[in-house]
Motif scaffolding. Structure first.
Motif, short mmCIF file in Angstrom:
data_model
loop_
_atom_site.label_atom_id
_atom_site.label_comp_id
_atom_site.label_asym_id
_atom_site.label_seq_id
_atom_site.Cartn_x
_atom_site.Cartn_y
_atom_site.Cartn_z
N TYR A 60 -19.55 16.35 55.68
CA TYR A 60 -19.68 17.09 56.94
C TYR A 60 -18.88 16.43 58.06
O TYR A 60 -18.09 17.11 58.74
CB TYR A 60 -21.16 17.22 57.29
N PRO A 61 -18.99 15.12 58.30
CA PRO A 61 -18.09 14.49 59.27
C PRO A 61 -16.61 14.63 58.90
O PRO A 61 -15.76 14.78 59.77
CB PRO A 61 -18.52 13.01 59.26
N LEU A 62 -16.32 14.60 57.59
CA LEU A 62 -14.92 14.73 57.19
C LEU A 62 -14.31 16.03 57.70
O LEU A 62 -13.22 16.03 58.27
CB LEU A 62 -14.81 14.67 55.66
N VAL A 63 -15.04 17.14 57.52
CA VAL A 63 -14.46 18.44 57.89
C VAL A 63 -14.66 18.76 59.37
O VAL A 63 -13.90 19.55 59.94
CB VAL A 63 -15.03 19.58 57.02
N LYS A 64 -15.64 18.14 60.02
CA LYS A 64 -15.95 18.48 61.41
C LYS A 64 -15.37 17.49 62.42
O LYS A 64 -15.01 17.88 63.53
CB LYS A 64 -17.47 18.54 61.60
N LEU A 65 -15.33 16.21 62.04
CA LEU A 65 -15.07 15.16 63.04
C LEU A 65 -13.91 14.24 62.70
O LEU A 65 -13.50 13.46 63.56
CB LEU A 65 -16.34 14.30 63.21
N VAL A 72 -9.01 9.44 50.19
CA VAL A 72 -8.60 8.58 49.08
C VAL A 72 -9.09 9.16 47.75
O VAL A 72 -8.37 9.19 46.76
CB VAL A 72 -9.15 7.15 49.26
N GLY A 73 -10.33 9.64 47.74
CA GLY A 73 -10.93 10.21 46.54
C GLY A 73 -12.43 10.21 46.66
O GLY A 73 -12.98 10.20 47.77
N ALA A 74 -13.11 10.21 45.52
CA ALA A 74 -14.57 10.21 45.53
C ALA A 74 -15.08 9.60 44.23
O ALA A 74 -14.45 9.71 43.18
CB ALA A 74 -15.11 11.63 45.68
N PHE A 75 -16.24 8.95 44.33
CA PHE A 75 -16.91 8.43 43.15
C PHE A 75 -17.66 9.56 42.44
O PHE A 75 -18.25 10.43 43.08
CB PHE A 75 -17.93 7.35 43.52
N LEU A 191 -25.21 22.49 44.36
CA LEU A 191 -24.25 21.39 44.28
C LEU A 191 -23.17 21.54 45.34
O LEU A 191 -22.79 22.65 45.70
CB LEU A 191 -23.58 21.37 42.90
N CYS A 192 -22.68 20.41 45.83
CA CYS A 192 -21.59 20.42 46.80
C CYS A 192 -20.74 19.17 46.58
O CYS A 192 -21.11 18.27 45.82
CB CYS A 192 -22.13 20.46 48.23
N ALA A 193 -19.60 19.12 47.26
CA ALA A 193 -18.63 18.04 47.05
C ALA A 193 -19.21 16.67 47.36
O ALA A 193 -19.85 16.47 48.40
CB ALA A 193 -17.40 18.31 47.93
N ALA A 194 -18.95 15.70 46.47
CA ALA A 194 -19.46 14.34 46.62
C ALA A 194 -18.87 13.65 47.84
O ALA A 194 -17.83 14.06 48.36
CB ALA A 194 -19.14 13.53 45.37
N ARG A 241 -8.08 17.64 49.50
CA ARG A 241 -8.97 17.73 50.66
C ARG A 241 -9.65 19.10 50.74
O ARG A 241 -10.77 19.23 51.24
CB ARG A 241 -8.18 17.45 51.95
N ALA A 242 -9.00 20.13 50.22
CA ALA A 242 -9.59 21.47 50.22
C ALA A 242 -10.90 21.53 49.42
O ALA A 242 -11.69 22.46 49.60
CB ALA A 242 -8.60 22.48 49.67
N PHE A 243 -11.12 20.55 48.57
CA PHE A 243 -12.37 20.45 47.82
C PHE A 243 -13.57 20.44 48.76
O PHE A 243 -14.66 20.90 48.40
CB PHE A 243 -12.33 19.18 46.97
#
Length: 262
Positions: A60-65, A72-75, A191-194, A241-243
């Motif tokens: 949420y902060p990634l897409v909003k703020l 970089v990626g995600a675990f 489910l949503c993006a990690a 990032r569109a993920f």
């Protein structure tokens, strides 16, 4: 300037988190990249720091703020409720309410970790939006500061329901099971993006490639298997990032139903 490294989002067992970040720092140093491991209570300035080498934020902060940071990626997580690079939240209540459905909590009290959290706020708003009346579902919403504090608020009777990140739940269950005493799940979010791993906009492409190589090594090298397992980390991947667009779509879908806040 010193490059900064932090993994603040699942710091349930601090000794494990410290060992994990320490391993990352050593792997980076072996590639000629020096970074200081830091611990932050005020995360937004940390995530916006031009000297940020690596941290973990929420979708949420990634897409909003955080439009300026690089993904970089995600675990990938092995926690129950996760699938690949996706996770969900559990809808958690006290044992006395475990026979109720989500609709039965209309007019009751919610608790969220923060209003910039996908797992604790955005996801809860998304699932109650179809049940809302005149843009409202809960009588009131409290903000606790963390998922663990939300669990405490439920136990103490200060709120009635919360959406708890399934990875946090699993780590608390493993390390501090008493904090889940008297609590029950009555449902789940989709489910949503990690949670994304990020670096500053100023990080160069060569360093970004090295970060991804180190994170892959951390999750694939037998030497670090036990350490990753203690954090429920099962792999690393590099989605576009569109993920994370679906995180914003959840907010927008709730808004179309007249629900803009909890």
């Amino acid at each position: 300037m010193t490059k900064r490294l932090s993994l603040p989002m699942y710091d349930i067992n601090h000794a494990v988190t410290a060992a994990l970040t320490g391993a990352l720092a050593q792997l980076l140093a072996a590639r000629g990249i020096t970074a200081n491991v830091e611990w932050h209570s005020d995360l937004l300035p940390h995530w916006r720091d031009s000297n940020l080498l690596l941290s973990q934020t929420c979708g949420y902060p990634l897409v909003k703020l955080l439009p300026e940071v690089q993904l970089v990626g995600a675990f990938q997580s092995g926690a129950p409720g996760c699938e690949g690079l996706r996770y969900r939240s559990w809808l958690v209540v006290r044992d006395e309410d475990q026979a109720l459905s989500l609709a039965d909590f209309r007019g009751r009290r919610a608790v969220c970790n923060s209003d910039d959290s996908h797992s604790g706020y955005n996801s809860l708003r998304y699932v109650v939006a179809p049940l809302a009346q005149q843009g409202r579902f809960f009588a009131e919403t409290h903000f606790s500061g963390s998922h663990r504090q939300s669990l405490a608020a439920l136990r103490q009777g200060l709120a009635d329901i919360a959406a708890i990140d399934c990875i946090t739940w699993a780590l608390v269950q493993r390390n501090f099971p008493g904090e889940l005493a008297g609590l029950a799940m009555i449902g789940e979010t989709p489910l949503c993006a990690a949670l994304p791993l990020i670096t500053a906009a100023q990080t160069g492409p060569d360093t970004l490639a090295q970060l991804r190589a180190v994170l892959t090594q951390l999750t694939e090298d037998e030497k670090y298997r036990e350490l990753c397992a203690a954090s429920l980390i099962g792999g690393f991947a590099t989605p576009d990032r569109a993920f994370y667009d679906e995180v914003l779509q959840w907010e927008q879908q709730a808004a179309t139903l007249g629900v803009t806040a909890l």
